[in-house]
Design an enzyme around this catalytic site. Structure first.
Site: not given
Length: 535
Positions: A160, A185-187, A241-242, A265, A302, A390
């Protein structure tokens, strides 16, 4: 710039083209970018970790001035990226250019904040207990402690915030400030955006003379991420992330022969406690402000307030009506990508199946989402299983409680959260001191008459909280204190002064606060030496 789609390993570019290709997609249309990226092979993952390991000793011992200059150089290079950078980031995320420019400023601002932190030196946490050879019945040895970087850190880009929580985001900046080399590590949703930023970091490395391998970046999916966490050279992990993704990385890190810390997080519904008194005074205003907080950025934050608690009354009914109207007026927006859209729809469908939950507003137009407002009764909150799960998007659940005592009952049992907000008068706060005490145990940031979206990058901010908000409530992923996650203490006993790190020497040339025999003391500055000291 020319997009290659190759990994960044030890100052060089690498791509195993026999691996599965990855594609940069338009977040709205799904159209592919012309350049193919490739999943990092196991050899490339290990090579990146090894490059970071090899660079760490030299980078860790860089002078504070040089390390700070490096962070500032990264900020300068990102500032200098042209309009094509913002255009690509917008294509990959559907975020508007104005939002991305703000995010760029935040990213560069936090890099400069960490540079100031490095120069200030308080992150060392220097503590000195001078020897007392004449102490009876036992002499005390000379003991001196400060903190050093833990070693190479793996960082996972967030979905995000493609700039501020990504390649040069808070985790990378704080790790570099701590003296740690980094493997990012790139998203997979920001492949081109990540390459722009990685190139900016590489230019900063060249300009400031940092060791090759101080920064590395690989492309890949979950398999590459798992291999990176398990690489023996990696000493810590930063993740946003999740809950499922963060917990998977945490479990992998703990299963290693040498377990390492994971600062993830992950999940938060950021409850809002609305005291009855404020609804009488400004209920309509709160409804408008709360709806704006929930729907800003299409709810993909978040700190999005996903749970709103109030007490049954005519004023509460009016507030819900005003909230419903405000949600209906929220303009539909595109989400970050197909995966997030699908997850949002699944989350809403799950909530609809909860007993005692009804949908008040649900706006979706041509794949774009406006406000989604749900209402739940007391039983759904206390007896159901899903209201604290969430749902990542522009939605919130307003819950009608029987009395203010229910605020306390929920606070005692609620999960760990990033934030909790209390909308109240000062009289309410005094009367509910026990509620605040409960919330202090459950969250990282408490807000009074504010809204949790919008996180100031500063020395005092906390962006963390107890599980499942994070895997380690002792840290923050935003603000200068974030550097402490990637440090560890080292104690020197009986060392000759000349052999101590300069931060601990009696004739210390660094301008920092040290705790000497329990008394905070500022070191004497030797200007001629400060620029060239080695830690």
């Amino acid at each position: 710039m020319t997009i290659l789609g190759h990994h960044y390993i030890g100052g060089r570019r690498s791509a195993c083209t026999s691996n599965s290709p990855l594609f940069s997609l338009d977040a709205v249309t799904g159209e592919r970018h012309a350049v193919s990226f490739f999943e990092a092979s196991s050899a490339e993952v290990l090579a990146a970790a090894r490059a970071a390991h090899d660079a760490f000793p030299a980078y860790r011992t860089m002078t504070p001035a040089k390390r700070a200059a490096f962070l500032e150089a990264i900020a300068d290079e990102i500032d200098a990226l042209d309009a094509s950078f913002i255009a690509e980031a917008s294509r990959e995320t559907a975020l508007p250019a104005a939002r991305l420019e703000v995010e760029r400023k935040r990213t560069c601002g936090q890099l400069r904040l960490f540079a100031a932190t490095v120069r200030r030196g308080d992150f060392h946490g220097a503590r000195i207990d001078r020897g007392q050879p004449a102490r009876k019945p036992l002499a005390r040895p000379d003991l001196r402690q400060y903190r050093i970087g833990v070693g190479p850190v793996s960082v996972f880009g967030a979905s995000n915030f493609p700039i501020a929580f990504s390649v040069a985001g808070g985790d990378t900046a704080s790790a570099l400030a701590a003296g740690c080399s980094v493997v990012v590590k790139a998203h997979p949703g920001h492949l081109v955006t990540s390459e722009y930023v990685a190139d900016a970091i590489e230019r900063a490395i060249a300009k400031t003379g940092m060791p090759a391998g101080t920064f590395n970046m690989i492309y890949g999916t979950a398999a590459a991420g798992a291999a990176l966490v398990q690489a023996p050279e990696i000493r810590a992990v930063g993740f946003t992330g999740s809950l499922a993704g963060g917990r998977a990385l945490f479990d992998l890190a703990q299963a290693r022969p040498e377990p390492i810390p994971v600062f993830a997080e992950m999940s938060s519904v950021n409850p809002v406690f609305v005291m009855p008194s404020v609804l009488t005074e400004r209920g309509a205003q709160i409804a408008r402000e709360l709806a704006a907080s929930v729907t800003t950025g299409c709810g993909q934050l978040c700190t999005n307030p996903g749970l709103v608690l109030g007490v049954r009354s005519s004023e509460f009914d009016a507030f819900v009506s005003d909230l419903r109207e405000a949600f209906e007026q929220a303009l539909p927006q595109a989400m970050l990508g197909a995966g997030i859209r699908d997850n949002f729809r699944r989350g809403l469908a799950r909530l609809r199946e909860e007993e005692g939950v009804e949908v008040l507003v649900a706006v979706e137009l041509d794949g774009r989402f406006g406000g989604h407002l749900l209402k739940a009764d007391r039983r759904a909150l206390f007896e159901g299983a899903g209201l604290e799960e969430e749902v990542f998007g522009p939605s919130t659940i307003v819950v009608e409680l029987d009395s203010e005592a229910d605020f306390h009952a929920f606070a005692r049992t609620m999960r760990g959260q990033l934030t909790a907000t209390v909308l109240a008068s000062e009289t309410d706060m005094k009367r509910n001191a026990s509620l605040i005490a409960l919330l202090e145990e459950k969250v990282g940031r408490l807000l009074f008459n504010g809204y949790p979206t919008g996180v100031e990058v500063s020395d005092a901010i906390v962006h963390g909280g107890p599980y499942p908000a994070t895997t380690d409530a002792r840290g923050t992923s935003v603000g200068s204190v974030a550097v402490e996650r990637f440090l560890r203490p080292v104690c020197y006993q009986g060392y000759p002064d000349a052999n101590l790190p300069l931060a601990l020497q009696d004739a210390n040339p660094l301008n920092l606060i040290r705790l000497i025999d329990g008394v905070p003391t500022r070191a004497t500055v030797c200007a001629a030496q400060t620029a060239e000291v080695t830690l």
